[in-house]
Design a protein around this motif. Structure first.
Motif, PDB file in Angstrom:
ATOM      1  N   ALA A  36       0.799  -1.020   0.175  1.00 11.20           N
ATOM      2  CA  ALA A  36       0.021  -0.100   0.372  1.00 11.20           C
ATOM      3  C   ALA A  36       0.897   1.484  -0.111  1.00 11.20           C
ATOM      4  CB  ALA A  36      -1.258   0.086   0.802  1.00 11.20           C
ATOM      5  N   ALA A  37       1.900   1.057   0.655  1.00  6.85           N
ATOM      6  CA  ALA A  37       3.258   2.563   1.252  1.00  6.85           C
ATOM      7  C   ALA A  37       3.626   2.890  -0.841  1.00  6.85           C
ATOM      8  CB  ALA A  37       4.003   1.835   1.612  1.00  6.85           C
ATOM      9  N   GLU A  38       3.814   1.605  -1.206  1.00  7.28           N
ATOM     10  CA  GLU A  38       4.851   1.700  -2.686  1.00  7.28           C
ATOM     11  C   GLU A  38       3.221   2.130  -3.627  1.00  7.28           C
ATOM     12  OE1 GLU A  38       6.241  -1.840  -3.324  1.00  7.28           O
ATOM     13  OE2 GLU A  38       7.311  -2.129  -1.197  1.00  7.28           O
ATOM     14  N   ALA A  39       2.476   2.126  -3.286  1.00  4.48           N
ATOM     15  CA  ALA A  39       1.188   2.535  -4.105  1.00  4.48           C
ATOM     16  C   ALA A  39       1.023   3.436  -3.997  1.00  4.48           C
ATOM     17  CB  ALA A  39      -0.106   2.153  -3.994  1.00  4.48           C
ATOM     18  N   GLY A  40       1.676   4.325  -3.151  1.00  5.47           N
ATOM     19  CA  GLY A  40       1.028   5.497  -2.689  1.00  5.47           C
ATOM     20  C   GLY A  40       0.045   6.382  -1.836  1.00  5.47           C
ATOM     21  N   PHE A  41      -0.559   5.444  -0.839  1.00  4.54           N
ATOM     22  CA  PHE A  41      -1.291   5.300  -0.059  1.00  4.54           C
ATOM     23  C   PHE A  41      -0.922   6.144   1.126  1.00  4.54           C
ATOM     24  CE2 PHE A  41      -4.110   1.724  -1.891  1.00  4.54           C
ATOM     25  CZ  PHE A  41      -5.055   2.471  -1.804  1.00  4.54           C
ATOM     26  N   GLU A  42      -1.262   7.246   1.490  1.00  2.00           N
ATOM     27  CA  GLU A  42      -0.891   8.267   2.133  1.00  2.00           C
ATOM     28  C   GLU A  42      -2.517   8.113   3.659  1.00  2.00           C
ATOM     29  OE1 GLU A  42      -0.392  11.772   0.884  1.00  2.00           O
ATOM     30  OE2 GLU A  42       1.749  11.346  -0.174  1.00  2.00           O
ATOM     31  N   PRO A  43      -2.009   7.936   5.054  1.00  2.00           N
ATOM     32  CA  PRO A  43      -3.132   8.748   6.188  1.00  2.00           C
ATOM     33  C   PRO A  43      -3.502   9.806   5.996  1.00  2.00           C
ATOM     34  CG  PRO A  43      -0.308   8.131   6.997  1.00  2.00           C
ATOM     35  CD  PRO A  43      -0.594   8.329   5.663  1.00  2.00           C
ATOM     36  N   GLY A  44      -4.812   9.687   6.175  1.00  2.00           N
ATOM     37  CA  GLY A  44      -5.957  10.955   6.007  1.00  2.00           C
ATOM     38  C   GLY A  44      -6.613  10.113   4.748  1.00  2.00           C
ATOM     39  N   ASP A  45      -6.356   9.282   3.473  1.00  2.00           N
ATOM     40  CA  ASP A  45      -6.599   8.951   2.130  1.00  2.00           C
ATOM     41  C   ASP A  45      -8.564   8.371   2.206  1.00  2.00           C
ATOM     42  OD1 ASP A  45      -4.979  10.111   0.295  1.00  2.00           O
ATOM     43  OD2 ASP A  45      -3.591   8.212   0.080  1.00  2.00           O
ATOM     44  N   ARG A  46      -9.090   8.388   1.836  1.00  2.00           N
ATOM     45  CA  ARG A  46     -10.177   8.183   1.899  1.00  2.00           C
ATOM     46  C   ARG A  46     -10.966   6.801   0.558  1.00  2.00           C
ATOM     47  NH1 ARG A  46     -16.155  10.385   3.833  1.00  2.00           N
ATOM     48  NH2 ARG A  46     -17.144   8.576   2.918  1.00  2.00           N
ATOM     49  N   ILE A  47     -10.492   6.002   0.656  1.00  2.00           N
ATOM     50  CA  ILE A  47     -10.874   4.912  -0.630  1.00  2.00           C
ATOM     51  C   ILE A  47     -12.804   5.457  -0.613  1.00  2.00           C
ATOM     52  CG2 ILE A  47     -11.286   2.761  -1.051  1.00  2.00           C
ATOM     53  CD1 ILE A  47      -9.596   2.037   1.575  1.00  2.00           C
ATOM     54  N   LEU A  48     -12.676   5.640  -2.073  1.00  2.00           N
ATOM     55  CA  LEU A  48     -14.036   5.752  -2.981  1.00  2.00           C
ATOM     56  C   LEU A  48     -14.470   4.403  -3.781  1.00  2.00           C
ATOM     57  CD1 LEU A  48     -13.297   9.405  -3.571  1.00  2.00           C
ATOM     58  CD2 LEU A  48     -14.327   9.163  -2.269  1.00  2.00           C
ATOM     59  N   ARG A  49     -13.766   3.577  -4.176  1.00  2.00           N
ATOM     60  CA  ARG A  49     -14.142   3.141  -4.789  1.00  2.00           C
ATOM     61  C   ARG A  49     -12.325   1.850  -5.449  1.00  2.00           C
ATOM     62  NH1 ARG A  49     -17.839   3.381  -9.379  1.00  2.00           N
ATOM     63  NH2 ARG A  49     -17.927   5.388  -8.550  1.00  2.00           N
ATOM     64  N   ILE A  50     -13.066   0.899  -5.119  1.00  4.87           N
ATOM     65  CA  ILE A  50     -12.067  -0.155  -5.571  1.00  4.87           C
ATOM     66  C   ILE A  50     -12.377  -0.838  -6.940  1.00  4.87           C
ATOM     67  CG2 ILE A  50     -11.153  -2.630  -4.640  1.00  4.87           C
ATOM     68  CD1 ILE A  50     -11.432  -1.368  -2.125  1.00  4.87           C
ATOM     69  N   GLY A  51     -11.498  -0.981  -7.884  1.00  5.36           N
ATOM     70  CA  GLY A  51     -11.884  -1.608  -9.137  1.00  5.36           C
ATOM     71  C   GLY A  51     -13.386  -0.482  -9.930  1.00  5.36           C
ATOM     72  N   GLN A  52     -14.357  -0.970  -9.988  1.00  2.00           N
ATOM     73  CA  GLN A  52     -15.354  -0.823 -10.374  1.00  2.00           C
ATOM     74  C   GLN A  52     -16.466  -0.735  -9.243  1.00  2.00           C
ATOM     75  OE1 GLN A  52     -15.807   0.993 -13.708  1.00  2.00           O
ATOM     76  NE2 GLN A  52     -13.397   0.495 -13.637  1.00  2.00           N
ATOM     77  N   THR A  53     -15.558  -0.649  -8.435  1.00  4.69           N
ATOM     78  CA  THR A  53     -16.980  -0.944  -7.093  1.00  4.69           C
ATOM     79  C   THR A  53     -16.421   0.015  -5.918  1.00  4.69           C
ATOM     80  OG1 THR A  53     -16.838  -3.417  -7.013  1.00  4.69           O
ATOM     81  CG2 THR A  53     -17.892  -2.592  -5.245  1.00  4.69           C
ATOM     82  N   PRO A  54     -17.585   0.521  -5.281  1.00  3.45           N
ATOM     83  CA  PRO A  54     -17.953   1.587  -4.678  1.00  3.45           C
ATOM     84  C   PRO A  54     -17.908   1.412  -3.375  1.00  3.45           C
ATOM     85  CG  PRO A  54     -19.928   2.238  -6.090  1.00  3.45           C
ATOM     86  CD  PRO A  54     -18.675   1.052  -6.601  1.00  3.45           C
ATOM     87  N   VAL A  55     -17.116   2.043  -2.624  1.00  2.00           N
ATOM     88  CA  VAL A  55     -16.799   1.177  -1.199  1.00  2.00           C
ATOM     89  C   VAL A  55     -17.514   2.754   0.153  1.00  2.00           C
ATOM     90  CG1 VAL A  55     -15.781  -0.814  -1.192  1.00  2.00           C
ATOM     91  CG2 VAL A  55     -14.368   1.646  -1.273  1.00  2.00           C
ATOM     92  N   PRO A  56     -18.824   2.984   0.182  1.00  2.00           N
ATOM     93  CA  PRO A  56     -18.960   3.535   1.564  1.00  2.00           C
ATOM     94  C   PRO A  56     -18.597   3.278   2.738  1.00  2.00           C
ATOM     95  CG  PRO A  56     -21.091   2.191   1.162  1.00  2.00           C
ATOM     96  CD  PRO A  56     -19.781   1.732  -0.190  1.00  2.00           C
ATOM     97  N   VAL A  97      -7.194   1.510  -7.442  1.00  2.00           N
ATOM     98  CA  VAL A  97      -8.420   1.543  -5.869  1.00  2.00           C
ATOM     99  C   VAL A  97      -7.702   3.412  -6.325  1.00  2.00           C
ATOM    100  CG1 VAL A  97      -8.478   2.530  -3.544  1.00  2.00           C
ATOM    101  CG2 VAL A  97      -8.167   0.233  -5.016  1.00  2.00           C
ATOM    102  N   GLU A  98      -8.721   4.316  -6.445  1.00  5.72           N
ATOM    103  CA  GLU A  98      -9.816   5.810  -5.987  1.00  5.72           C
ATOM    104  C   GLU A  98      -9.649   6.275  -4.285  1.00  5.72           C
ATOM    105  OE1 GLU A  98     -12.972   8.976  -8.229  1.00  5.72           O
ATOM    106  OE2 GLU A  98     -12.824   6.625  -8.627  1.00  5.72           O
TER     107      GLU A  98
END
Length: 452
Positions: free
Chosen positions: A138-158, A179-180
């Motif tokens: 995840a860190a190598e993909a650029g995720f940072e603390p405070g990121d809010r995940i909106l969509r994984i592939g084509q699936t919205p994740v509320p 991951v958006e």
């Protein structure tokens, strides 16, 4: 003891409700197809309660609440008077027999939709899909603390629950996903998770850890609730309520980072510099961790700190209006059905472990824990269990509804029913398969109890 009785109670409530709906599906359609029903039983074994209704049906509640059955007039199970043969199940056209058998799983699907509708209408509390810490992939993909995940592939994740399930499913397939996120710094971004890099053989319960995402709400403050007497922390002068900021050369941002910092840097007789915040002031202290071996054979360096109490409160609610909840429930049932069949396929080809098969012990524990979380979580659990019951009964195993449907499909193709000998052979094979599945489920249940 309270947990045990609670688990038993909620297991009886859950299975009683789901089995009643399942058998009522068979019962209702059988009556409309002109079949005489002799007995409607919830549970197996010795009857605890029974009565004969005005319709001539014997209604029974039996001692073993792990299933039920609807007994219909059938010439294969006993002699039928000539004047009643038109009411026998075996005399009905094959399409009517298919409808009667399919009605049980169908009732559970309808119940699943109804339960999810109620869940959405009530509102299920959950956690926002906020990243607290990113490590490894995840860190190598650029995720940072405070990121809010909106969509994984084509699936919205509320919610975080949705995000976790989607990530674990992709990780089981070793499938890379885009991951958006709404970045902590502002704007949206796409983070590409290379889940194909996860090594084979990693247990499914560790897949989220392998991905390296920790939800923000899990990160309790690095502030001990209490300091154990005569411990390294007590001798160093650390007090309850101090916020640890740094251990050795590692910054500490949350409680779970304390252990990792200590284990990575501690050495026999070597003191570590610890920076704490107390009353708005920063202080530097020195402490020497102690080596501790527990009764289970585990060993680690300890400081003598008790963790802060409690867990972060839910910060979102999955909720729809009474009208909007219905299409949401239908869509969710369809999604869960796809995922259930997908999981079955993964277990068959080895991508998912057979440890995912649960028996009554695990079901009882899940029922109790979901009931403690509140009405919406319990409704969600019942919906999942109802869907699982529908899918399990549709498996093409003789003695299950799916096995009978297979017989009738063969009858449609060949133009005549299977021979009694072939049906009996199938029943024996089905019983053996069912016994094997039940044995595996009980084994997994006991193994979970031992490991936990």
């Amino acid at each position: 003891m309270q947990t045990f009785f609670g688990s038993v109670w909620w297991l009886i409530v859950s299975l009683g409700l789901l089995v009643t709906f399942h058998e009522f599906g068979h019962f209702w359609v059988a009556r409309r197809c002109g079949v005489r029903v002799l007995r409607f039983s919830v549970g197996f074994g010795r009857p605890l309660w029974k009565r004969v209704g005005r319709d001539g049906v014997e209604y029974v509640v039996a001692a073993l609440p792990l299933g039920g059955y609807v007994r219909m007039l059938d010439e294969r199970e006993g002699e039928v008077a000539p004047e009643e043969r038109d009411f026998a199940f075996n005399r009905k056209p094959v399409w009517k027999r298919i409808a009667i058998v399919a009605a049980g799983p169908g009732a559970n699907l309808v119940l699943c939709v109804a339960l999810l509708w109620a869940m959405f209408a009530v509102g299920k509390p959950d956690y926002l899909p906020l990243v607290g810490r990113a490590e490894g992939i995840a860190a190598e993909a650029g995720f940072e603390p405070g990121d809010r995940i909106l969509r994984i592939g084509q699936t919205p994740v509320p919610t975080w629950t949705d995000a976790g399930l989607a990530l674990v499913t992709a990780a089981m397939d070793r499938r890379d996903v885009a991951v958006e996120v709404r970045a902590a710094a502002g704007g949206t971004a796409i983070r590409d998770l290379e889940l194909s890099r996860i090594p084979e053989g990693v247990e499914e319960r560790r897949l989220l850890s392998e991905i390296g995402l920790v939800r923000q709400q899990l990160l309790l403050p690095a502030t001990p609730r209490a300091i154990r007497a005569d411990s390294p922390a007590a001798r160093a002068g650390i007090e309850a309520g101090d916020r640890l900021l740094r251990i050795g050369d590692r910054d500490v941002r949350s409680w779970d980072e304390i252990g990792a910092a200590v284990q990575a840097q501690a050495a026999d007789g070597q003191a570590l510099e610890v920076e704490v915040e107390r009353g708005g002031e920063r202080r530097r202290l020195w402490l020497t961790p102690e080596w501790y071996e527990d009764d289970a054979g585990g060993a680690r360096w300890i400081l003598g700190l008790d963790p802060p109490q409690g867990e972060a409160a839910y910060d979102t609610t999955l909720e729809h209006g009474v009208v909007d909840a219905l299409p949401a429930a239908v869509a969710e049932t369809w999604r869960l059905t796809r995922e259930t069949f997908g999981m079955l396929a993964r277990m068959v080809d080895g991508r998912a472990s057979l440890k995912n098969i649960s028996g009554p012990i695990s079901i009882a524990q899940y029922a109790n824990s979901s009931a403690q979380l509140g009405l919406a979580w319990f409704l969600n659990f019942l919906a999942l269990l109802s869907l699982s019951l529908a899918v399990m009964n549709l498996l093409p195993i003789p003695v299950l509804d799916g096995g009978h449907l297979l017989y009738y499909l063969i009858e449609l193709i060949k133009g005549s029913p299977l021979s009694e000998r072939a049906v009996m052979a199938g029943q024996y094979v089905g019983l053996a398969l069912l016994a094997g599945l039940m044995g595996l489920a009980f084994y997994n249940d006991i193994l979970r109890l031992v490991v936990s």
